[in-house]
Design a protein around this motif. Structure first.
Motif, PDB file in Angstrom:
ATOM      1  N   LEU A 370      46.585  44.420  44.922  1.00 44.82           N
ATOM      2  CA  LEU A 370      47.331  45.143  43.891  1.00 44.82           C
ATOM      3  C   LEU A 370      48.125  44.195  43.005  1.00 44.82           C
ATOM      4  O   LEU A 370      48.179  44.364  41.775  1.00 44.82           O
ATOM      5  CB  LEU A 370      48.252  46.171  44.549  1.00 44.82           C
ATOM      6  N   ILE A 371      48.725  43.166  43.600  1.00 40.74           N
ATOM      7  CA  ILE A 371      49.480  42.178  42.811  1.00 40.74           C
ATOM      8  C   ILE A 371      48.542  41.432  41.864  1.00 40.74           C
ATOM      9  O   ILE A 371      48.865  41.217  40.694  1.00 40.74           O
ATOM     10  CB  ILE A 371      50.214  41.191  43.747  1.00 40.74           C
ATOM     11  N   SER A 372      47.384  41.041  42.376  1.00 39.89           N
ATOM     12  CA  SER A 372      46.434  40.299  41.529  1.00 39.89           C
ATOM     13  C   SER A 372      45.935  41.174  40.383  1.00 39.89           C
ATOM     14  O   SER A 372      45.687  40.676  39.278  1.00 39.89           O
ATOM     15  CB  SER A 372      45.259  39.790  42.366  1.00 39.89           C
ATOM     16  N   MET A 373      45.788  42.470  40.630  1.00 38.16           N
ATOM     17  CA  MET A 373      45.359  43.373  39.562  1.00 38.16           C
ATOM     18  C   MET A 373      46.440  43.504  38.500  1.00 38.16           C
ATOM     19  O   MET A 373      46.143  43.571  37.294  1.00 38.16           O
ATOM     20  CB  MET A 373      45.005  44.737  40.145  1.00 38.16           C
ATOM     21  N   ILE A 374      47.692  43.514  38.908  1.00 40.69           N
ATOM     22  CA  ILE A 374      48.806  43.575  37.954  1.00 40.69           C
ATOM     23  C   ILE A 374      48.883  42.277  37.152  1.00 40.69           C
ATOM     24  O   ILE A 374      49.072  42.292  35.930  1.00 40.69           O
ATOM     25  CB  ILE A 374      50.132  43.845  38.694  1.00 40.69           C
ATOM     26  N   LEU A 375      48.699  41.136  37.844  1.00 39.98           N
ATOM     27  CA  LEU A 375      48.748  39.839  37.172  1.00 39.98           C
ATOM     28  C   LEU A 375      47.652  39.705  36.122  1.00 39.98           C
ATOM     29  O   LEU A 375      47.831  39.033  35.098  1.00 39.98           O
ATOM     30  CB  LEU A 375      48.632  38.710  38.197  1.00 39.98           C
ATOM     31  N   ASN A 376      46.511  40.350  36.373  1.00 41.77           N
ATOM     32  CA  ASN A 376      45.402  40.277  35.414  1.00 41.77           C
ATOM     33  C   ASN A 376      45.735  40.921  34.075  1.00 41.77           C
ATOM     34  O   ASN A 376      45.006  40.735  33.098  1.00 41.77           O
ATOM     35  CB  ASN A 376      44.156  40.948  35.997  1.00 41.77           C
ATOM     36  N   MET A 377      46.817  41.672  34.044  1.00 45.06           N
ATOM     37  CA  MET A 377      47.251  42.271  32.779  1.00 45.06           C
ATOM     38  C   MET A 377      48.003  41.266  31.908  1.00 45.06           C
ATOM     39  O   MET A 377      48.226  41.517  30.721  1.00 45.06           O
ATOM     40  CB  MET A 377      48.146  43.483  33.055  1.00 45.06           C
ATOM     41  N   LEU A 378      48.404  40.132  32.492  1.00 36.58           N
ATOM     42  CA  LEU A 378      49.130  39.116  31.736  1.00 36.58           C
ATOM     43  C   LEU A 378      48.158  38.304  30.892  1.00 36.58           C
ATOM     44  O   LEU A 378      47.020  38.042  31.306  1.00 36.58           O
ATOM     45  CB  LEU A 378      49.890  38.193  32.696  1.00 36.58           C
ATOM     46  N   PRO A 379      48.580  37.852  29.715  1.00 36.89           N
ATOM     47  CA  PRO A 379      47.665  37.138  28.811  1.00 36.89           C
ATOM     48  C   PRO A 379      47.187  35.794  29.339  1.00 36.89           C
ATOM     49  O   PRO A 379      46.105  35.335  28.984  1.00 36.89           O
ATOM     50  CB  PRO A 379      48.503  36.964  27.534  1.00 36.89           C
ATOM     51  N   ASP A 380      47.987  35.142  30.182  1.00 38.28           N
ATOM     52  CA  ASP A 380      47.613  33.818  30.683  1.00 38.28           C
ATOM     53  C   ASP A 380      46.684  33.878  31.895  1.00 38.28           C
ATOM     54  O   ASP A 380      46.256  32.833  32.394  1.00 38.28           O
ATOM     55  CB  ASP A 380      48.869  33.014  31.048  1.00 38.28           C
ATOM     56  N   ILE A 381      46.430  35.064  32.391  1.00 38.81           N
ATOM     57  CA  ILE A 381      45.540  35.220  33.543  1.00 38.81           C
ATOM     58  C   ILE A 381      44.351  36.064  33.102  1.00 38.81           C
ATOM     59  O   ILE A 381      44.512  37.213  32.706  1.00 38.81           O
ATOM     60  CB  ILE A 381      46.271  35.867  34.734  1.00 38.81           C
ATOM     61  N   TYR A 382      43.181  35.479  33.169  1.00 36.39           N
ATOM     62  CA  TYR A 382      41.997  36.124  32.603  1.00 36.39           C
ATOM     63  C   TYR A 382      40.798  36.011  33.544  1.00 36.39           C
ATOM     64  O   TYR A 382      39.657  36.088  33.106  1.00 36.39           O
ATOM     65  CB  TYR A 382      41.660  35.484  31.249  1.00 36.39           C
ATOM     66  N   GLN A 383      41.069  35.825  34.823  1.00 37.77           N
ATOM     67  CA  GLN A 383      39.959  35.690  35.777  1.00 37.77           C
ATOM     68  C   GLN A 383      39.213  37.015  35.946  1.00 37.77           C
ATOM     69  O   GLN A 383      39.822  38.066  36.159  1.00 37.77           O
ATOM     70  CB  GLN A 383      40.479  35.227  37.138  1.00 37.77           C
ATOM     71  N   LYS A 384      37.929  36.962  35.853  1.00 33.67           N
ATOM     72  CA  LYS A 384      37.091  38.150  36.026  1.00 33.67           C
ATOM     73  C   LYS A 384      36.778  38.324  37.512  1.00 33.67           C
ATOM     74  O   LYS A 384      35.678  38.016  37.980  1.00 33.67           O
ATOM     75  CB  LYS A 384      35.803  38.024  35.212  1.00 33.67           C
ATOM     76  N   ASN A 385      37.758  38.815  38.252  1.00 35.92           N
ATOM     77  CA  ASN A 385      37.590  38.961  39.698  1.00 35.92           C
ATOM     78  C   ASN A 385      37.690  40.406  40.158  1.00 35.92           C
ATOM     79  O   ASN A 385      37.994  40.682  41.324  1.00 35.92           O
ATOM     80  CB  ASN A 385      38.606  38.103  40.450  1.00 35.92           C
ATOM     81  N   LEU A 386      37.425  41.331  39.251  1.00 36.59           N
ATOM     82  CA  LEU A 386      37.474  42.745  39.628  1.00 36.59           C
ATOM     83  C   LEU A 386      36.445  43.045  40.716  1.00 36.59           C
ATOM     84  O   LEU A 386      36.685  43.893  41.583  1.00 36.59           O
ATOM     85  CB  LEU A 386      37.225  43.627  38.399  1.00 36.59           C
ATOM     86  N   THR A 387      35.318  42.358  40.697  1.00 40.07           N
ATOM     87  CA  THR A 387      34.297  42.527  41.735  1.00 40.07           C
ATOM     88  C   THR A 387      34.873  42.219  43.110  1.00 40.07           C
ATOM     89  O   THR A 387      34.649  42.964  44.075  1.00 40.07           O
ATOM     90  CB  THR A 387      33.091  41.606  41.457  1.00 40.07           C
ATOM     91  N   ASP A 388      35.635  41.133  43.215  1.00 41.25           N
ATOM     92  CA  ASP A 388      36.235  40.744  44.491  1.00 41.25           C
ATOM     93  C   ASP A 388      37.322  41.735  44.912  1.00 41.25           C
ATOM     94  O   ASP A 388      37.430  42.095  46.085  1.00 41.25           O
ATOM     95  CB  ASP A 388      36.824  39.335  44.378  1.00 41.25           C
ATOM     96  N   GLN A 389      38.115  42.155  43.974  1.00 41.89           N
ATOM     97  CA  GLN A 389      39.177  43.117  44.265  1.00 41.89           C
ATOM     98  C   GLN A 389      38.603  44.444  44.773  1.00 41.89           C
ATOM     99  O   GLN A 389      39.121  45.037  45.721  1.00 41.89           O
ATOM    100  CB  GLN A 389      40.025  43.347  43.015  1.00 41.89           C
ATOM    101  N   MET A 390      37.530  44.889  44.144  1.00 43.33           N
ATOM    102  CA  MET A 390      36.914  46.161  44.523  1.00 43.33           C
ATOM    103  C   MET A 390      36.223  46.090  45.883  1.00 43.33           C
ATOM    104  O   MET A 390      36.065  47.106  46.563  1.00 43.33           O
ATOM    105  CB  MET A 390      35.917  46.606  43.460  1.00 43.33           C
ATOM    106  N   LEU A 391      35.807  44.904  46.288  1.00 39.87           N
ATOM    107  CA  LEU A 391      35.227  44.754  47.626  1.00 39.87           C
ATOM    108  C   LEU A 391      36.313  44.780  48.692  1.00 39.87           C
ATOM    109  O   LEU A 391      36.160  45.421  49.737  1.00 39.87           O
ATOM    110  CB  LEU A 391      34.429  43.451  47.714  1.00 39.87           C
ATOM    111  N   PHE A 392      37.409  44.101  48.447  1.00 37.63           N
ATOM    112  CA  PHE A 392      38.473  43.973  49.446  1.00 37.63           C
ATOM    113  C   PHE A 392      39.290  45.253  49.603  1.00 37.63           C
ATOM    114  O   PHE A 392      39.689  45.606  50.718  1.00 37.63           O
ATOM    115  CB  PHE A 392      39.415  42.824  49.058  1.00 37.63           C
ATOM    116  N   LEU A 393      39.583  45.935  48.485  1.00 33.82           N
ATOM    117  CA  LEU A 393      40.598  46.985  48.507  1.00 33.82           C
ATOM    118  C   LEU A 393      40.273  48.155  49.436  1.00 33.82           C
ATOM    119  O   LEU A 393      41.096  48.474  50.321  1.00 33.82           O
ATOM    120  CB  LEU A 393      40.863  47.481  47.081  1.00 33.82           C
ATOM    121  N   PRO A 394      39.136  48.849  49.327  1.00 35.20           N
ATOM    122  CA  PRO A 394      38.897  50.004  50.217  1.00 35.20           C
ATOM    123  C   PRO A 394      38.856  49.628  51.696  1.00 35.20           C
ATOM    124  O   PRO A 394      39.406  50.351  52.534  1.00 35.20           O
ATOM    125  CB  PRO A 394      37.542  50.543  49.736  1.00 35.20           C
TER     126      PRO A 394
END
Length: 419
Positions: A370-394
């Motif tokens: 959840l923290i990493s998803m919030i950080l991805n909203m910042l302009p200086d963080i642009y890592q395309k790691n939604l795939t990893d987040q979606m695997l870990f979260l559920p």
């Protein structure tokens, strides 16, 4: 005869010899398609120099390596892998690629004779023992970038100037995923380990770490030669072999995160069923639940351990600035023994302790996602790691908030209050 006049004659004689030698040379670029092994998935490329006078054809290969090299695997792990360039008969190389069902496309180049001798001498210097070795980099210095640089030399820097000013429609991560889509596990692992540095905008010049991109860029490329003429770089294109039965390279990368989310939901649903069985006092449910947490800890924890190793102890700069480290930590490895103890211990107090610690480990994982998803909203963080987040979260959510064991914890709390 004056000395000055003699020097002029010698100069013109030498120029005539060089021109004649250059006239006999034919330069070609061979673009080889993907192969079976992982390190061949991105294809290969080489420079071919044919001498029509002698009938000799040499294959200048900038992607040579050997597993037998000293400390090969150690150097590979820390990002200091030595590659070499060498030359060998063209026909032998073509036969090898044909026998391994790899596509072969040959681009014959149109170059002035004087320039041909310069490139031939350059290639010959490259394969000398003192020059042939270099430190490989997957994106910045490999067999393809070396050929790209030779093309830039042929065009006196025009190739770089023009392609470096054109923004690519892809990032480096997009290019990787175009080639790994058919193997979900490899696709996930490679992209999980690579950080946000490969998500920055790149140019067409950068695209050409891939052999196929070099082929695309040169096929219709024009340059101004030394005589001031506009010249098409590629005189002809010949397809030697089209591979059959291989997964194709995607024109555009697939959107991966919905697939990972569906997979994670299905897997976490299975895990949740184990906990529901356990909550209903079925011992097999507890065993399966503990084992599932242990196996998940093994897979995620080992991947996280390598992630930290790549970031802290190696020269693999494309793994740096990886925000997956927020939720994927080596702490997950603790779920292996704890999951086993959870599954098989008969001591009620220890079971409650293992249950509590495991919940904390997986809760921290959920929080990290959840923290990493919030950080991805910042302009200086642009890592395309939604795939990893979606695997870990559920999965981590089920392990942190499952219903099993709550009754035991509640009963223990009541006993302590009564005492």
């Amino acid at each position: 005869m004056s000395r000055k006049f003699l020097l002029v004659i010698i100069f013109f004689l030498l120029s005539a010899v060089i021109y004649a030698q250059g006239e006999n040379l034919v330069f070609k670029i061979a673009v080889i398609g993907p192969g079976d092994e992982l390190y061949f998935w991105w294809g290969h490329i080489a420079l071919i120099i044919e001498d029509t006078g002698t009938g000799q054809s040499r294959f200048y290969d900038y992607g040579l390596f050997s597993f037998d090299n000293e400390n090969f695997f150690t150097n590979f792990a820390i990002g200091r892998l030595l590659y070499s360039c060498g030359s060998s008969p063209t026909e032998r190389n073509v036969r090898v690629y044909e026998s391994t069902n790899r596509s072969i496309k040959i681009y014959t180049l149109d170059i002035l004779p004087e320039k041909k001798m310069e490139i031939k001498n350059f290639a010959e210097r490259n394969v000398l023992p003192e020059n042939r070795d270099y430190f490989y980099h997957h994106f910045k210095d490999n067999c393809s970038t070396r050929i790209r640089d030779i093309i830039d030399l042929i065009t006196d820097g025009q190739f770089r100037r023009q392609t470096a000013d054109t923004v690519s429609r892809f990032t480096l991560r997009d290019h990787v995923r175009r080639h790994t889509w058919f193997s979900p596990m490899v696709d996930w692992v490679l992209n999980f380990w690579m950080g946000q540095v490969i998500d920055t905008p790149i140019t067409v010049w950068d695209d050409m770490f891939l052999p196929s991109e070099v082929g695309k860029c040169i096929e219709d490329y024009y340059y101004i030669d030394a005589e001031g003429n506009r010249r098409k770089l590629v005189a002809s294109v010949e397809i030697i072999l089209e591979s059959h039965g291989r997964p194709g390279v995607l024109d555009t990368p697939r959107l991966q995160w919905p697939r990972q989310l569906i997979f994670s939901f299905l897997l976490s649903s299975v895990f949740l069923s184990f906990f529901i069985l356990q909550a209903k006092n079925y011992y097999i449910g507890r065993v399966l639940a503990g084992i599932s947490m242990g196996i998940s800890g093994l897979i995620f924890g080992f991947a996280a351990l390598l992630l930290y190793f790549l970031n802290i102890f190696t020269n693999h700069d494309y793994t740096y600035q990886n925000f997956n480290m927020i939720f994927a930590t080596p702490l997950l490895l603790a779920a292996i023994p704890l999951g086993i103890y959870y599954a098989f211990t008969k001591n009620q107090d220890k079971f409650i302790l293992y249950n509590f610690i495991l919940r904390i480990i997986w809760f921290l994982t959920v929080l990290g996602v959840l923290i990493s998803m919030i950080l991805n909203m910042l302009p200086d963080i642009y890592q395309k790691n939604l795939t990893d987040q979606m695997l870990f979260l559920p999965i981590s959510f089920v392990f942190a908030f499952h219903p099993a064991g709550l009754k035991e914890i509640f009963n223990k709390y009541l006993r302590k209050n009564k005492e």
